[in-house]
Design a protein around this motif. Structure first.
Motif, PDB file in Angstrom:
ATOM      1  N   SER A  73      41.366  33.577  23.621  1.00 14.32           N
ATOM      2  CA  SER A  73      42.435  34.169  24.100  1.00 14.32           C
ATOM      3  C   SER A  73      42.749  35.516  23.348  1.00 14.32           C
ATOM      4  CB  SER A  73      43.791  33.236  24.045  1.00 14.32           C
ATOM      5  OG  SER A  73      43.889  32.789  22.726  1.00 14.32           O
ATOM      6  N   THR A  74      42.473  35.549  22.006  1.00 17.72           N
ATOM      7  CA  THR A  74      42.740  36.613  21.194  1.00 17.72           C
ATOM      8  C   THR A  74      41.586  37.691  20.959  1.00 17.72           C
ATOM      9  OG1 THR A  74      42.087  35.402  19.209  1.00 17.72           O
ATOM     10  CG2 THR A  74      44.302  35.151  19.960  1.00 17.72           C
ATOM     11  N   GLY A  75      40.303  37.042  21.099  1.00 18.79           N
ATOM     12  CA  GLY A  75      39.087  37.821  20.736  1.00 18.79           C
ATOM     13  C   GLY A  75      38.871  37.924  19.453  1.00 18.79           C
ATOM     14  N   GLU A  76      39.284  36.994  18.499  1.00 21.42           N
ATOM     15  CA  GLU A  76      39.166  36.860  17.132  1.00 21.42           C
ATOM     16  C   GLU A  76      38.999  35.625  16.830  1.00 21.42           C
ATOM     17  OE1 GLU A  76      39.124  39.276  14.735  1.00 21.42           O
ATOM     18  OE2 GLU A  76      39.370  41.067  16.598  1.00 21.42           O
ATOM     19  N   GLU A  77      37.947  35.264  16.161  1.00 17.85           N
ATOM     20  CA  GLU A  77      37.750  33.966  15.428  1.00 17.85           C
ATOM     21  C   GLU A  77      38.895  33.593  14.341  1.00 17.85           C
ATOM     22  OE1 GLU A  77      34.000  31.469  13.815  1.00 17.85           O
ATOM     23  OE2 GLU A  77      33.946  33.616  13.463  1.00 17.85           O
ATOM     24  N   PRO A  78      39.456  32.432  14.628  1.00 19.22           N
ATOM     25  CA  PRO A  78      40.470  32.201  13.489  1.00 19.22           C
ATOM     26  C   PRO A  78      40.214  31.546  12.328  1.00 19.22           C
ATOM     27  CG  PRO A  78      40.442  30.151  14.937  1.00 19.22           C
ATOM     28  CD  PRO A  78      39.313  31.306  15.548  1.00 19.22           C
ATOM     29  N   VAL A  79      40.949  32.031  11.169  1.00 23.98           N
ATOM     30  CA  VAL A  79      40.822  31.239  10.022  1.00 23.98           C
ATOM     31  C   VAL A  79      41.223  29.919  10.166  1.00 23.98           C
ATOM     32  CG1 VAL A  79      41.931  30.958   7.698  1.00 23.98           C
ATOM     33  CG2 VAL A  79      41.081  33.208   8.532  1.00 23.98           C
ATOM     34  N   LEU A  80      40.811  28.839   9.581  1.00 31.47           N
ATOM     35  CA  LEU A  80      40.931  27.531   9.697  1.00 31.47           C
ATOM     36  C   LEU A  80      41.755  26.951   8.431  1.00 31.47           C
ATOM     37  CD1 LEU A  80      38.074  26.002  11.397  1.00 31.47           C
ATOM     38  CD2 LEU A  80      40.183  26.921  12.368  1.00 31.47           C
ATOM     39  N   MET A  81      43.153  26.545   8.527  1.00 31.62           N
ATOM     40  CA  MET A  81      43.649  25.828   7.525  1.00 31.62           C
ATOM     41  C   MET A  81      44.020  24.412   7.664  1.00 31.62           C
ATOM     42  SD  MET A  81      47.334  26.680   5.530  1.00 31.62           S
ATOM     43  CE  MET A  81      46.869  28.485   5.279  1.00 31.62           C
ATOM     44  N   GLY A  82      43.717  23.410   6.826  1.00 29.95           N
ATOM     45  CA  GLY A  82      43.973  22.011   7.173  1.00 29.95           C
ATOM     46  C   GLY A  82      44.693  21.235   5.911  1.00 29.95           C
ATOM     47  N   HIS A  83      45.557  20.536   6.333  1.00 28.75           N
ATOM     48  CA  HIS A  83      46.359  19.691   5.104  1.00 28.75           C
ATOM     49  C   HIS A  83      46.025  18.232   5.209  1.00 28.75           C
ATOM     50  CE1 HIS A  83      50.314  17.491   3.869  1.00 28.75           C
ATOM     51  NE2 HIS A  83      49.545  17.893   2.821  1.00 28.75           N
ATOM     52  N   SER A  84      45.535  17.623   4.072  1.00 25.67           N
ATOM     53  CA  SER A  84      45.325  16.201   4.111  1.00 25.67           C
ATOM     54  C   SER A  84      44.197  16.004   5.221  1.00 25.67           C
ATOM     55  CB  SER A  84      46.520  15.661   4.300  1.00 25.67           C
ATOM     56  OG  SER A  84      46.365  14.109   4.228  1.00 25.67           O
ATOM     57  N   MET A  85      44.389  14.965   6.068  1.00 25.05           N
ATOM     58  CA  MET A  85      43.299  14.765   7.003  1.00 25.05           C
ATOM     59  C   MET A  85      42.891  16.259   7.832  1.00 25.05           C
ATOM     60  SD  MET A  85      43.643  12.679  10.730  1.00 25.05           S
ATOM     61  CE  MET A  85      44.650  13.931  11.418  1.00 25.05           C
ATOM     62  N   GLY A  86      43.592  16.809   7.975  1.00 27.60           N
ATOM     63  CA  GLY A  86      43.355  18.192   8.426  1.00 27.60           C
ATOM     64  C   GLY A  86      42.246  19.041   7.722  1.00 27.60           C
ATOM     65  N   GLY A  87      42.367  18.538   6.303  1.00 32.26           N
ATOM     66  CA  GLY A  87      41.270  19.561   5.387  1.00 32.26           C
ATOM     67  C   GLY A  87      39.926  18.756   5.652  1.00 32.26           C
ATOM     68  N   LEU A  88      39.949  17.677   5.812  1.00 32.84           N
ATOM     69  CA  LEU A  88      38.636  17.154   6.231  1.00 32.84           C
ATOM     70  C   LEU A  88      38.092  17.543   7.439  1.00 32.84           C
ATOM     71  CD1 LEU A  88      36.105  15.400   5.408  1.00 32.84           C
ATOM     72  CD2 LEU A  88      37.296  13.424   6.347  1.00 32.84           C
ATOM     73  N   ILE A  89      38.870  17.829   8.668  1.00 34.73           N
ATOM     74  CA  ILE A  89      38.548  18.394   9.729  1.00 34.73           C
ATOM     75  C   ILE A  89      38.136  19.559   9.777  1.00 34.73           C
ATOM     76  CG2 ILE A  89      39.566  18.856  11.955  1.00 34.73           C
ATOM     77  CD1 ILE A  89      41.388  16.403  12.097  1.00 34.73           C
ATOM     78  N   VAL A  90      38.743  20.663   9.045  1.00 35.79           N
ATOM     79  CA  VAL A  90      38.190  21.793   8.696  1.00 35.79           C
ATOM     80  C   VAL A  90      37.085  21.959   8.076  1.00 35.79           C
ATOM     81  CG1 VAL A  90      38.725  24.091   7.499  1.00 35.79           C
ATOM     82  CG2 VAL A  90      40.516  22.926   8.627  1.00 35.79           C
ATOM     83  N   GLN A  91      36.733  20.947   7.060  1.00 32.19           N
ATOM     84  CA  GLN A  91      35.547  21.095   6.367  1.00 32.19           C
ATOM     85  C   GLN A  91      34.283  20.636   7.310  1.00 32.19           C
ATOM     86  OE1 GLN A  91      35.296  18.495   2.666  1.00 32.19           O
ATOM     87  NE2 GLN A  91      37.726  18.526   3.088  1.00 32.19           N
ATOM     88  N   LYS A  92      34.517  19.814   8.220  1.00 34.03           N
ATOM     89  CA  LYS A  92      33.663  19.463   9.386  1.00 34.03           C
ATOM     90  C   LYS A  92      33.434  20.761  10.358  1.00 34.03           C
ATOM     91  CE  LYS A  92      30.705  16.387  10.613  1.00 34.03           C
ATOM     92  NZ  LYS A  92      29.666  15.872   9.557  1.00 34.03           N
ATOM     93  N   LEU A  93      34.517  21.240  10.620  1.00 32.28           N
ATOM     94  CA  LEU A  93      34.291  22.266  11.746  1.00 32.28           C
ATOM     95  C   LEU A  93      33.664  23.557  10.966  1.00 32.28           C
ATOM     96  CD1 LEU A  93      37.770  22.515  13.280  1.00 32.28           C
ATOM     97  CD2 LEU A  93      35.558  21.567  14.322  1.00 32.28           C
ATOM     98  N   ALA A  94      34.002  23.765   9.760  1.00 36.77           N
ATOM     99  CA  ALA A  94      33.130  25.029   8.954  1.00 36.77           C
ATOM    100  C   ALA A  94      31.754  24.688   8.666  1.00 36.77           C
ATOM    101  CB  ALA A  94      33.800  25.129   7.431  1.00 36.77           C
ATOM    102  N   GLU A  95      31.268  23.306   8.687  1.00 35.48           N
ATOM    103  CA  GLU A  95      30.020  22.844   8.557  1.00 35.48           C
ATOM    104  C   GLU A  95      29.258  23.227  10.148  1.00 35.48           C
ATOM    105  OE1 GLU A  95      27.720  18.759   7.357  1.00 35.48           O
ATOM    106  OE2 GLU A  95      29.128  18.785   9.037  1.00 35.48           O
ATOM    107  N   GLN A  96      29.972  23.103  11.045  1.00 34.39           N
ATOM    108  CA  GLN A  96      29.597  23.372  12.568  1.00 34.39           C
ATOM    109  C   GLN A  96      29.565  25.127  12.594  1.00 34.39           C
ATOM    110  OE1 GLN A  96      31.662  20.805  14.964  1.00 34.39           O
ATOM    111  NE2 GLN A  96      31.290  19.059  14.225  1.00 34.39           N
ATOM    112  N   GLY A  97      29.871  25.951  11.701  1.00 40.85           N
ATOM    113  CA  GLY A  97      30.110  27.233  12.010  1.00 40.85           C
ATOM    114  C   GLY A  97      31.185  27.784  12.787  1.00 40.85           C
ATOM    115  N   VAL A  98      32.386  26.986  12.861  1.00 39.12           N
ATOM    116  CA  VAL A  98      33.760  27.487  13.687  1.00 39.12           C
ATOM    117  C   VAL A  98      34.594  27.732  12.403  1.00 39.12           C
ATOM    118  CG1 VAL A  98      35.608  26.335  14.874  1.00 39.12           C
ATOM    119  CG2 VAL A  98      33.325  25.623  15.274  1.00 39.12           C
TER     120      VAL A  98
END
Length: 259
Positions: A73-98
């Motif tokens: 929708s924006t044409g820009e890849e977002p920065v990802l910020m995760g708190h607590s469980m969200g922080g582990l989710i962000v780690q997994k997405l970063a591993e996947q190149g997201v």
């Protein structure tokens, strides 16, 4: 040009957990996106049985869907910020190149960074003691006040706890006992992460204790990751007296990475 940042909440929380930090990010020129994962199931009262069928990998996929939708929708890849469980989710997405950068705020840990600590057990005692992955749970009020809100003024505790949500017992199991997760969400190969990564720890944290978060920081230091640690802050660092200073530091870090 829009500067999107996807902010992923922790266990037992929704997107409204970012109600303080998101406006601070917006004031610095970022466009925050703060979805609640599975809002139709993760509710304040009377969750359906469908919630307990969701595993941590489902939450990862839901967050990935949000990230890809923002990019479309924006044409820009977002920065990802995760708190607590969200922080582990962000780690997994970063591993996947997201994501173009990963910010881990008092994050849940990968399997090789976990620390057994009685403070965590007390915070989540009602989940740990019952421990049925076929059910859903809301963290008990005493544990939430003591282990999550211990740097928040006591008169605000009821207000914040009122927004707590039920979460899948299976997700709690995957967070606390990652070996039970067939999708191995908590197994992260840091060598696969190519984006800038920042870990944030809070010395008084009783839910993701500082000893564990320091191990997360050390893991990503091997691939050039950065670390910031805050004394006088705890797990609810996203809405505590030091939140404005933490947010300013995050924005400075992003700027230092050319973002």
């Amino acid at each position: 040009m829009e500067k999107p940042i996807l902010m992923i909440h922790g266990v037992g929380c929704g997107g409204d957990a970012w109600s303080v930090m998101a406006p601070l990010m917006q004031a610095k020129g970022w466009t925050p996106y703060t979805p609640t994962l599975y809002p139709q199931f993760r509710v304040k009262e009377n969750p359906t049985g469908q919630l307990s069928t969701l595993g941590l990998h489902d939450y990862v996929e839901a967050a990935k869907t949000e990230a890809l939708a923002i990019e479309r929708s924006t044409g820009e890849e977002p920065v990802l910020m995760g708190h607590s469980m969200g922080g582990l989710i962000v780690q997994k997405l970063a591993e996947q190149g997201v994501g173009k950068a990963a910010i881990l705020v008092t994050p849940a840990q990968p399997v090789d960074c976990q620390v057994q600590d009685l403070r965590v057990l007390f915070t989540f005692a009602n989940v740990v003691l019952k421990g049925d992955p076929k059910l859903s749970y809301k963290v008990w009020k005493t544990g939430f006040r003591w282990g999550v809100l211990n740097q928040v003024a006591p008169e605000r505790h009821d207000e914040i706890y009122a927004s707590a949500l039920y979460d899948s017992g299976l997700v709690y199991q995957h967070l606390g006992k990652p070996a039970t997760d067939p999708h191995r969400v908590a197994v992260i190969n840091e060598r696969s992460i190519e984006c800038p990564i920042l870990t944030i720890g809070a010395v008084q944290d009783r839910a993701t204790v500082i000893q564990a978060v320091r191990k997360v920081a050390q893991k990503y230091a091997r691939v050039g990751g950065d670390y910031r640690e805050y004394d006088g802050a705890a797990h609810w660092i996203i809405d505590e007296p030091k939140t404005a200073a933490v947010t300013a530091d995050i924005c400075e870090w992003l700027e230092s990475k050319g973002l």
